[in-house]
Scaffold this active site. Structure first.
Site, PDB file in Angstrom:
ATOM      1  N   ASN A 187       0.873  -1.172   0.000  1.00 46.73           N
ATOM      2  CA  ASN A 187       0.000   0.000   0.000  1.00 46.73           C
ATOM      3  C   ASN A 187       0.909   1.221   0.000  1.00 46.73           C
ATOM      4  OD1 ASN A 187      -1.805   2.047   0.441  1.00 46.73           O
ATOM      5  ND2 ASN A 187      -2.219   1.515   2.580  1.00 46.73           N
ATOM      6  N   TRP A 188       1.029   1.822  -1.167  1.00 40.65           N
ATOM      7  CA  TRP A 188       1.951   2.967  -1.281  1.00 40.65           C
ATOM      8  C   TRP A 188       1.421   4.221  -0.585  1.00 40.65           C
ATOM      9  CZ3 TRP A 188       4.071   3.282  -7.034  1.00 40.65           C
ATOM     10  CH2 TRP A 188       4.823   2.134  -7.301  1.00 40.65           C
ATOM     11  N   LYS A 189       0.155   4.212  -0.248  1.00 37.94           N
ATOM     12  CA  LYS A 189      -0.492   5.411   0.304  1.00 37.94           C
ATOM     13  C   LYS A 189      -0.241   6.597  -0.649  1.00 37.94           C
ATOM     14  CE  LYS A 189       0.284   3.600   4.875  1.00 37.94           C
ATOM     15  NZ  LYS A 189      -0.088   3.767   6.259  1.00 37.94           N
ATOM     16  N   HIS A 202      -9.556   0.851   4.535  1.00 34.71           N
ATOM     17  CA  HIS A 202      -8.306   1.113   5.269  1.00 34.71           C
ATOM     18  C   HIS A 202      -8.632   2.073   6.427  1.00 34.71           C
ATOM     19  CE1 HIS A 202      -4.278   2.502   6.242  1.00 34.71           C
ATOM     20  NE2 HIS A 202      -3.825   1.444   5.602  1.00 34.71           N
ATOM     21  N   GLU A 255      -7.182   4.552   7.483  1.00 32.63           N
ATOM     22  CA  GLU A 255      -7.015   5.967   7.157  1.00 32.63           C
ATOM     23  C   GLU A 255      -8.242   6.495   6.412  1.00 32.63           C
ATOM     24  OE1 GLU A 255      -3.135   5.597   5.360  1.00 32.63           O
ATOM     25  OE2 GLU A 255      -2.313   5.109   7.333  1.00 32.63           O
ATOM     26  N   GLU A 279      -5.628  -5.100  10.338  1.00 34.33           N
ATOM     27  CA  GLU A 279      -4.639  -4.042  10.534  1.00 34.33           C
ATOM     28  C   GLU A 279      -4.974  -3.262  11.806  1.00 34.33           C
ATOM     29  OE1 GLU A 279      -2.534  -2.938   6.618  1.00 34.33           O
ATOM     30  OE2 GLU A 279      -4.207  -1.579   6.917  1.00 34.33           O
ATOM     31  N   GLY A 320       2.009   2.298  10.597  1.00 33.26           N
ATOM     32  CA  GLY A 320       2.913   3.438  10.438  1.00 33.26           C
ATOM     33  C   GLY A 320       3.578   3.881  11.725  1.00 33.26           C
ATOM     34  N   SER A 369       3.134  -2.156  10.401  1.00 34.73           N
ATOM     35  CA  SER A 369       4.574  -2.145  10.696  1.00 34.73           C
ATOM     36  C   SER A 369       5.254  -3.486  10.432  1.00 34.73           C
ATOM     37  CB  SER A 369       4.832  -1.675  12.141  1.00 34.73           C
ATOM     38  OG  SER A 369       4.404  -0.339  12.292  1.00 34.73           O
ATOM     39  N   GLY A 406       4.743   1.300   4.716  1.00 34.56           N
ATOM     40  CA  GLY A 406       6.058   1.922   4.563  1.00 34.56           C
ATOM     41  C   GLY A 406       7.100   1.040   3.889  1.00 34.56           C
TER      42      GLY A 406
END
Ligand code: PEP
Length: 248
Positions: A9-11, A93, A95, A164, A170, A208, A230
């Site tokens: 997931n590149w965000k 997600h 976020e 998650e 993150g 993470s 990440g």
């Protein structure tokens, strides 16, 4: 035998040049013994589609609209993602849930739209730190999963589930392998109650994941790979994580 998968997931990261370097490195590396996918920002879909062509690495996006088409300024339809070669799309997600107010019903509707367009939704569930500390983890993730399973019924066998924990995303603080396994086992049991083939449902852990903790996490019986934030931006780390998943 369940599918094993590692999805990046590149965000909201990337640039044309950085993407090229990263994808070229992934394509040039030997294929790991697991499915590999990268979920890129919308503007880079065409670039990634071209660079990944014939590589066996799947392309995905990070969100889609719950609507088929229409006056929804700024939204992207699942059918559009399909046109750009996406096979996967992340929905729910944390976020999106936290920053964009997406509730369980919206997430379920997005998963349904994705399936209708031939995409595999990677459905994310997870509890906040506060919820974990109040021993609400199972109640929270159970309801998040129920919403999807109720709406999709037997179609839910086409999803990938990602656990998650919000407090692990993150933050550099991963769930322990035992903590993650416990929730995965709970989710699989919950899916079983909905009369879907829960034993075949791929379940990814995200939060993470790094090369140094991936192996222990993926060795757990109910963890079938990872959703990687990440560390998916560094080819060497992402490939090391994929190798760890492929070795189980
Ligand atoms: C994610 O964004 O889904 C994620 C798991 O991020 P990270 O690996 O950076 O914690």
């Amino acid at each position: 035998m369940r599918r094993t998968m590692v999805a990046g997931n590149w965000k909201m990261h990337g640039s044309l040049q950085a993407n090229r370097e990263l994808l070229d490195a992934l394509v040039a590396a030997p294929r790991p013994a697991c499915e590999l996918a990268v979920c890129v920002p919308f503007p880079y879909l065409a670039q990634a589609q071209a660079l990944l062509d014939g590589s066996g690495i799947a392309l995905g996006a990070q969100d889609c609209s719950m609507h088929e088409q229409g006056a929804y300024t700024g939204e992207v339809a699942a059918g559009m993602l399909r046109e750009f070669g996406c096979g996967h799309v992340i929905v729910g997600h944390s976020e999106r849930r936290g920053l964009h107010g997406e509730n369980d019903a919206v997430v379920a509707a997005k998963a349904q739209r994705a399936l209708a367009c031939g995409l595999t939704p990677i459905v994310c569930v997870g509890e906040t730190l506060e919820q974990r500390e109040q021993a609400q983890t199972e109640a929270v993730v159970g309801l998040q999963l129920d919403a999807v399973l109720h709406l999709l019924g037997a179609q839910a066998e086409g999803i990938v589930l990602a656990y998650e924990p919000v407090w692990a995303i993150g933050t550099g603080r991963s769930a322990s392998a035992a903590q993650a396994q416990q929730v995965h086992a709970f989710l699989r049991e919950r899916a079983r109650h909905h009369k879907i083939d829960a034993d075949a449902l791929p379940m990814l852990y995200g939060g993470s994941v790094k090369p140094d903790n991936a192996r222990e996490l993926f060795a757990q019986p109910d963890i079938d790979g990872g959703l990687i934030g990440g560390a998916s931006l560094k080819a060497a780390d992402f490939l090391a994580i994929a190798a760890a998943a492929g070795s189980h």
